[in-house]
Write a protein that holds these residues in place. Structure first.
Motif, short mmCIF file in Angstrom:
data_model
loop_
_atom_site.label_atom_id
_atom_site.label_comp_id
_atom_site.label_asym_id
_atom_site.label_seq_id
_atom_site.Cartn_x
_atom_site.Cartn_y
_atom_site.Cartn_z
N ALA A 1 65.85 24.65 105.23
CA ALA A 1 64.90 24.41 106.30
C ALA A 1 64.66 25.72 107.03
O ALA A 1 65.61 26.41 107.42
CB ALA A 1 65.43 23.35 107.26
N PHE A 2 63.40 26.08 107.23
CA PHE A 2 63.01 27.30 107.94
C PHE A 2 62.49 26.87 109.31
O PHE A 2 61.36 26.38 109.44
CB PHE A 2 61.95 28.06 107.15
CG PHE A 2 62.45 28.56 105.81
CD1 PHE A 2 62.90 29.87 105.68
CD2 PHE A 2 62.49 27.73 104.71
CE1 PHE A 2 63.37 30.33 104.45
CE2 PHE A 2 62.95 28.18 103.48
CZ PHE A 2 63.40 29.48 103.35
N ASN A 3 63.31 27.06 110.32
CA ASN A 3 63.02 26.56 111.66
C ASN A 3 62.87 27.70 112.66
O ASN A 3 63.11 28.87 112.35
CB ASN A 3 64.13 25.61 112.13
CG ASN A 3 64.21 24.36 111.27
OD1 ASN A 3 63.19 23.83 110.84
ND2 ASN A 3 65.43 23.88 111.02
N ASP A 4 62.45 27.32 113.86
CA ASP A 4 62.36 28.25 115.00
C ASP A 4 61.63 29.54 114.62
O ASP A 4 62.16 30.65 114.70
CB ASP A 4 63.76 28.61 115.51
CG ASP A 4 64.58 27.39 115.89
OD1 ASP A 4 63.99 26.45 116.43
OD2 ASP A 4 65.80 27.38 115.64
N PRO A 5 60.35 29.43 114.20
CA PRO A 5 59.61 30.64 113.82
C PRO A 5 59.48 31.61 114.99
O PRO A 5 59.26 31.20 116.13
CB PRO A 5 58.25 30.09 113.40
CG PRO A 5 58.13 28.77 114.07
CD PRO A 5 59.51 28.22 114.12
N VAL A 6 59.63 32.87 114.69
CA VAL A 6 59.50 33.95 115.69
C VAL A 6 58.64 35.05 115.09
O VAL A 6 58.95 35.59 114.02
CB VAL A 6 60.87 34.51 116.09
CG1 VAL A 6 60.69 35.69 117.05
CG2 VAL A 6 61.73 33.44 116.74
N GLY A 7 57.56 35.37 115.76
CA GLY A 7 56.70 36.46 115.30
C GLY A 7 57.10 37.77 115.96
O GLY A 7 57.35 37.82 117.16
N THR A 8 57.17 38.83 115.16
CA THR A 8 57.48 40.16 115.68
C THR A 8 56.31 41.10 115.38
O THR A 8 55.91 41.25 114.22
CB THR A 8 58.75 40.73 115.04
OG1 THR A 8 59.84 39.85 115.30
CG2 THR A 8 59.07 42.11 115.59
N VAL A 9 55.75 41.68 116.42
CA VAL A 9 54.64 42.61 116.27
C VAL A 9 54.92 43.85 117.09
O VAL A 9 55.18 43.76 118.30
CB VAL A 9 53.30 41.98 116.70
CG1 VAL A 9 52.18 43.01 116.65
CG2 VAL A 9 52.95 40.80 115.81
N LEU A 10 54.91 45.00 116.43
CA LEU A 10 55.15 46.27 117.12
C LEU A 10 56.45 46.23 117.92
O LEU A 10 56.55 46.77 119.02
CB LEU A 10 53.97 46.63 118.02
CG LEU A 10 52.62 46.74 117.33
CD1 LEU A 10 51.53 47.05 118.35
CD2 LEU A 10 52.64 47.79 116.23
#
Length: 665
Positions: free
Chosen positions: A47-56
């Motif tokens: 299960a791939f949970n708690d998505p977090v986007g990282t930009v710069l």
């Protein structure tokens, strides 16, 4: 949340020309107005949970969203956090096993696609951070770097979930699975599509075989017409510049970029030895494109960017030229070798330098640059670079292809191939085109007017609309959309060249790098329905030709209003970000799409779509009203509701009714 940074890219091409492009980079993460879900998804036992986007370097909870790299609404949009050569961020997840134990976190690179409102997202694992205290079994469950997960959310409980696990060397897949999720259960889909192995442009070419009588050819040689090309025993370089990848549907790759904003001449990155019959004619330096479609159609297109005769031919020309080598410290052979030796080392798809092009217009400056690249100096020899250039321009290039010639080979499998060739015309004349369909039962000539040597016209689909105004001051290129008439002038839209092409299947041009259009058309006049001059507009352009269907998307990037406009006329001016996209289907059939950005952060775009036919117009706004070309692509749209860990796919089929088509998608 948008984050902006100014990037300066300096590209050095042959002759020392420096091209500086300032790009406004825009990447978006977890915008509250995005429509995608921020929930996780399940593939197999993970299960791939708690998505977090990282930009710069900045992390924000939720999925990333992207301004498309390319878009032709409502047909196709491609994007991701790695815009060909620039990597701005990653998508992270917390990974749990089937028991609910946390295994750690993973970072992934993301590609996103919207094809006819069908959303796809591909995640490539770039790093993992295991949780503390894991058992050996749990540690082995974490995905390896290079693992690819690709999800296509068809809607209505249908989705395709693809997974490729890399081998020990990370050079190809050791295990590939593909599962079709349906409301009636999940089904394994057989596929050999390898999303991990780099694009191999030699594969379609190898299938052509060799008809040359030349000796010493490598196993990678192939013949097109009467010309045999041999890249050598090492074959061709893998193409590392990806313009779009969604397994197992599509993989678009190019080998090099152009230093020109119109993409007319991408740098050569492959050198072929060329034989005319059994005779060694010299070398051709080419740029490369490659397409893999569904793992079935594999196409390679290469375009000749420079030609060199053999070193022997150059040696003979210099020896018999009357140049005095007596005080030079080198002979004609040494000089010839320095003139035709070109290492094609690359950085971000840009060659180390351009080779000499024996097309009859070599200058002394060209010779000086070529000799300097190879560490060769004329010193006090008394021989000038201009003298050498004069000799080189007399060397015969018989048997070599013409600069700009396009060869495109599409391998359909089972002995079926399409072989396309376009030779540019001289003096602006028409190109010589040929298309041959190769089958186990014989070869067939296919009539074609598809000219891969010609630039694309962004205004062509719009011109077919015609103008609602009859003013004598308008050019023949004027067209009317939603009551406003646009006129680019008597010369029309500036032509653009394809970023990637596999003739005669597709051409794509006019990319947006990180939200900034690389190709624009400024100074387009605007008139209201009464003929009043409203001012001028600048458009960003995306252009495609797919299976002969020309589509052009124009996005308003700047408006220069005329002076003295009334309030009513000012209200008629297009809003920045407005998108007009027209697909010319031929024979009087056209699709006209328009999206006007909403105001504020909560108001959606106003979207209309009209199919123009010889029998009347049809309003397709209800069909394509959810395609918002003014909004970024959202990763969450593709993974929303996907659960490939459930054999019943109960989460995915919620609300599905077999007898109600409105619930299918």
């Amino acid at each position: 949340m948008n984050r902006y940074i100014w990037l300066a890219a300096v590209v050095t091409a042959g002759g020392g020309l420096a091209v500086v492009a300032f790009l406004q980079a825009a990447a978006a993460v977890a915008d509250p107005s995005d429509t995608g879900s921020d929930a996780g998804f399940t593939i197999g036992n993970l299960a791939f949970n708690d998505p977090v986007g990282t930009v710069l370097g900045t992390q924000t909870a939720g999925y990333q969203s992207f301004d498309p790299l390319f878009s032709n609404a409502p047909l196709l949009a491609l994007g991701g956090d790695n815009a060909i050569i620039l990597s701005l961020g990653s998508q992270g997840f917390t990974v749990e096993d089937s028991s609910g134990a946390t295994l750690g976190t993973v970072a992934t690179q993301v590609n996103v696609q919207d094809l006819l409102s069908i959303d796809s997202a591909q995640f490539t694992v770039t790093s993992t951070d295991p949780a503390t205290g894991l058992t050996a079994t749990q540690l082995a469950e974490l995905p390896a770097d290079g693992t690819v997960y690709s999800i296509t959310n068809i809607g209505g409980g249908f989705a395709n979930v693809y997974e490729a696990v890399p081998n020990a060397g990370g050079t190809a897949a050791s295990k590939i699975t593909d599962t079709l999720l349906t409301p009636f259960g999940n089904f394994a889909m057989p596929t050999s599509y390898d999303a991990i192995a780099p694009a191999n442009p030699i594969a379609p070419l190898d299938a052509l075989g060799v008809t040359s009588g030349a000796t010493g050819l490598s196993d990678n040689a192939f013949t097109i017409g009467s010309t045999t090309f041999d890249p050598g025993s090492d074959g061709l370089n893998a193409l590392s510049l990806n313009a779009g990848a969604i397994a197992p549907l599509l993989n678009l790759n190019l080998g090099s970029l152009s230093a020109s904003s119109t993409f007319a001449n991408p740098g050569p990155m492959e050198n072929f030895a060329v034989y005319s019959g059994a005779t060694d004619a010299g070398s051709a330096y080419t740029s490369m494109n490659n397409l893999d479609l569904l793992g079935i159609v594999n196409g390679t297109q290469f375009t000749v960017q420079a030609i060199n005769p053999t070193g022997t031919a150059v040696d003979n020309a210099l020896t018999n030229s009357g140049l005095d080598f007596s005080n030079a410290g080198f002979n004609a052979n040494d000089l010839a070798n320095a003139l035709v030796t070109v290492p094609l080392g690359k950085n971000f798809g840009i060659p180390a330098y351009a080779p000499l092009d024996f097309n009859g217009d070599i200058t002394g400056q060209d010779v000086t640059a070529q000799l300097a690249h190879n560490g060769f100096s004329l010193g006090t020899s008394g021989i000038s670079a201009s003298d050498i250039a004069g000799v080189l321009n007399t060397v015969s290039t018989a048997g070599l292809p013409v600069d700009g010639t396009v060869y495109s080979v599409t391998d359909l499998g089972g002995g079926f191939e399409n072989v396309y060739q376009a030779i540019p015309g001289t003096g602006g004349g028409a190109a010589t085109l040929s298309d041959t369909f190769v089958t186990p039962f014989g070869n067939f000539n296919v009539p074609t007017s598809y000219d891969a040597t010609a630039p694309m016209n962004p205004g062509a689909p719009f011109e077919a609309l015609g103008s609602a105004l009859s003013s004598a001051g308008l050019s023949d290129n004027a067209f009317t959309l939603d009551g406003t008439t646009f006129d680019p002038g008597s010369t029309g839209f500036s032509p653009v060249y394809a970023i990637i092409g596999i003739a005669p299947l597709l051409e794509i041009s006019g990319a947006n790098l990180l939200g900034h259009p690389l190709v624009t058309q400024s100074g387009v006049e605007m008139y209201d329905s009464s003929g009043a001059d409203l001012g001028t507009v600048t458009f960003g352009e995306n252009v495609s030709n797919i299976f002969g269907i020309e589509t052009s998307q124009l996005t308003v990037s700047a408006v220069d209003a005329a002076t003295g406009l009334t309030a009513a006329q000012t209200a008629e001016l297009p809003v920045d970000g407005t998108v007009y996209s027209v697909a010319n289907l031929g024979s009087g059939w056209e699709n006209v799409y328009e999206a006007i950005p909403g105001s504020g952060t909560t108001t959606g775009a106003t979207i209309t779509d009209t199919l123009i036919t010889p029998f009347g117009n049809m309003d397709l706004s209800s069909l394509f009203g959810s395609w918002d070309a003014t909004a970024p692509l959202d990763v969450g749209d593709a993974v929303d509701g996907v659960n490939a860990g459930s054999s019943a796919a109960a989460d995915a089929m919620a609300g599905f009714d077999l007898f109600d088509p409105s619930t299918w998608f």
